[in-house]
Enzyme design. Structure first.
Site, PDB file in Angstrom:
ATOM      1  N   ASP A 184      51.676 -26.688  54.635  1.00  0.00           N
ATOM      2  CA  ASP A 184      50.579 -25.740  54.901  1.00  0.00           C
ATOM      3  C   ASP A 184      50.698 -25.235  56.336  1.00  0.00           C
ATOM      4  OD1 ASP A 184      49.425 -26.067  52.385  1.00  0.00           O
ATOM      5  OD2 ASP A 184      47.387 -26.146  53.191  1.00  0.00           O
ATOM      6  N   LYS A 192      56.213 -42.147  59.672  1.00  0.00           N
ATOM      7  CA  LYS A 192      55.264 -42.717  60.629  1.00  0.00           C
ATOM      8  C   LYS A 192      55.650 -44.192  60.797  1.00  0.00           C
ATOM      9  CE  LYS A 192      51.457 -42.453  63.163  1.00  0.00           C
ATOM     10  NZ  LYS A 192      51.435 -41.704  64.442  1.00  0.00           N
ATOM     11  N   TYR A 227      49.932 -40.201  46.441  1.00  0.00           N
ATOM     12  CA  TYR A 227      49.491 -39.435  45.280  1.00  0.00           C
ATOM     13  C   TYR A 227      49.526 -40.246  43.991  1.00  0.00           C
ATOM     14  CZ  TYR A 227      49.344 -34.898  47.643  1.00  0.00           C
ATOM     15  OH  TYR A 227      49.016 -33.841  48.445  1.00  0.00           O
ATOM     16  N   ASP A 254      53.289 -36.986  63.384  1.00  0.00           N
ATOM     17  CA  ASP A 254      52.368 -36.310  64.313  1.00  0.00           C
ATOM     18  C   ASP A 254      53.157 -35.438  65.289  1.00  0.00           C
ATOM     19  OD1 ASP A 254      53.378 -38.700  65.287  1.00  0.00           O
ATOM     20  OD2 ASP A 254      51.545 -39.320  66.309  1.00  0.00           O
ATOM     21  N   ASP A 289      52.964 -32.386  52.108  1.00  0.00           N
ATOM     22  CA  ASP A 289      51.851 -31.516  51.718  1.00  0.00           C
ATOM     23  C   ASP A 289      51.221 -30.887  52.953  1.00  0.00           C
ATOM     24  OD1 ASP A 289      49.804 -30.366  50.091  1.00  0.00           O
ATOM     25  OD2 ASP A 289      48.465 -31.965  50.768  1.00  0.00           O
TER      26      ASP A 289
HETATM   27  C1  IPM Z   1      50.351 -28.487  46.931  1.00  0.00           C
HETATM   28  C2  IPM Z   1      48.878 -28.609  46.654  1.00  0.00           C
HETATM   29  C3  IPM Z   1      48.621 -29.798  45.727  1.00  0.00           C
HETATM   30  C4  IPM Z   1      49.151 -31.038  46.407  1.00  0.00           C
HETATM   31  C5  IPM Z   1      47.139 -29.965  45.352  1.00  0.00           C
HETATM   32  C6  IPM Z   1      46.584 -28.742  44.659  1.00  0.00           C
HETATM   33  C7  IPM Z   1      46.917 -31.195  44.518  1.00  0.00           C
HETATM   34  O1  IPM Z   1      48.177 -28.717  47.833  1.00  0.00           O
HETATM   35  O2  IPM Z   1      51.124 -28.301  45.957  1.00  0.00           O
HETATM   36  O3  IPM Z   1      50.738 -28.549  48.084  1.00  0.00           O
HETATM   37  O4  IPM Z   1      48.447 -31.661  47.211  1.00  0.00           O
HETATM   38  O5  IPM Z   1      50.284 -31.429  46.124  1.00  0.00           O
HETATM   39 MG    MG Z   2      49.369 -28.516  49.596  1.00  0.00          MG
END
Ligand code: IPM
Ligand code: MG
Length: 359
Positions: free
Chosen positions: A255, A195, A144, A227, A251
């Site tokens: 999710d 990784k 990032y 993975d 990240d």
């Molecule tokens: C998160 C989001 C952000 C990230 C995006 C919106 C840039 O997905 O906070 O997980 O990737 O960190």
């Molecule tokens: Mg995210």
């Protein structure tokens, strides 16, 4: 303990951000009244909304305003309107300015399966039951922020792109320490995800975590490739207590982990640095498809505000009370659309506020 009125910067952002923030602020006000902690709120426009108004994702003066606060509550930023890959100003820059600018290197994302919602998850109940894990995501390093990060035309006319994954040992050490400290207060198990079979940064990561682990003999430590971790999260999520991992892996894995709870609309997060100051936000995005319809789930933001009370404002009882109120609302069967119900954003917020007042 804070010796003045706690100040909270509210940055609603785009899409469903303002809708869910409104409910969280309302719940915070109720909690403040109940526990005799008058809270002061100050708003600022960030993200796409700020690009439209000011031409930048976050103005320096708004950053300075946040600096004077004790904590930040953030909705979400981004949306199709500002998706142009060529654009100089992008909504996400606001997030990165806050994360990097305030050195909020530790992103805490708790994932706890709620018995009342167990059937909302696409994963089977017997796999989910008892899942209670915490992802500690490194937030100010890795892909990032590494340089170079650019697209350019090579001399042969071919477009090329590069991003850089970079970590220093101190950066890894401090997030590992956060992970171990948190594991100590939980079930004393830490899984470091990397990784290391491919990436140099991951080999440094594993070596550093192994060194830090010697200071925490009471914590069981394991290493897992990312993975494999993504598979284990849905195969046997109960095996995890604290997961510590680098920025991009965290990240992606969070999710995925959100689906264990049934909806992204339920997952809060806290981003912390060295002191108490923190940034609190739901892990979901701006959900442009449902923005403005009043159907977004405000619980992730409301639960983020509970984390704020606990971690930045020294108000653990108020935090417990909010979480308790959310639980009772869910136990009574109220569900937003993402959980298969019909309860609107404002109704959900009001139900939580009412439960909180009554508790
Ligand atoms: C998160 C989001 C952000 C990230 C995006 C919106 C840039 O997905 O906070 O997980 O990737 O960190
Ligand atoms: Mg995210």
């Amino acid at each position: 303990m804070l010796c003045r009125m706690p100040k909270i910067a509210v940055l609603p952002g785009d899409g469903i951000g303002p809708e869910v923030c409104r409910e969280a602020v309302n719940v915070l006000r109720v909690a403040g009244g109940k526990f005799d902690v008058p809270l002061e709120f100050q708003d600022a426009i960030i993200g796409g909304a700020a690009i439209d108004r000011y031409g930048v994702a976050m103005r320096d003066e708004d950053f300075a305003m946040c600096e004077k606060c004790d904590a930040i509550l953030l909705g979400a930023v981004g949306g199709p309107k500002w998706d142009d890959p060529e654009a100089k100003a992008r909504p996400e820059q606001a997030l990165f300015k806050l994360r990097y600018g305030f050195k909020l290197y530790a992103n805490l994302r708790p994932v706890k399966v709620n018995p009342a919602l167990i059937t909302s998850s696409p994963i089977r109940e017997e796999v989910l039951r008892g899942t209670d894990l915490l992802v500690v995501r490194e937030l100010t390093g890795g892909l990032y922020f590494g340089k170079p990060s650019k697209v350019w035309k090579a001399p042969n006319g071919v477009l090329r792109g590069v991003d850089t994954m970079a970590y220093s040992q101190p950066e890894i050490e401090r997030i590992a320490v956060t992970g171990f400290e948190l594991a100590r207060g939980r079930r004393k198990k830490l899984t470091s995800v990397d990784k290391a079979n491919v990436l140099s940064t991951s080999r440094l990561w594993r070596q550093t975590v192994t060194t830090v682990a010697k200071r925490y003999p009471d914590v069981e430590v394991g290493h897992m490739l990312v993975d494999n971790c993504s598979m284990q999260l849905i195969r046997e999520p109960r095996q995890f207590d604290v997961i510590v991992t680098e920025n991009m892996f965290g990240d992606i894995l969070t999710d995925e982990a959100s689906q264990l709870t049934g909806s992204m609309g339920l997952l809060p997060s806290a981003s912390l640095g060295k002191g108490k100051f923190g940034l609190y936000e739901p892990i979901h995005g701006t959900a442009p498809d449902i923005a403005g319809k009043g159907v977004a789930n405000p619980l992730a933001t409301i639960l983020s505000s509970a984390m704020m009370l606990r971690l930045s404002l020294d108000q653990p009882r108020a935090a417990d009370a909010i979480e308790g109120a959310v639980q009772r609302v869910l136990d009574k069967g109220h569900r937003t659309v993402d959980l298969g119900g019909k309860t609107s954003t404002t109704d959900m917020g009001e139900l939580v506020a009412k439960e909180l007042s009554a508790s």
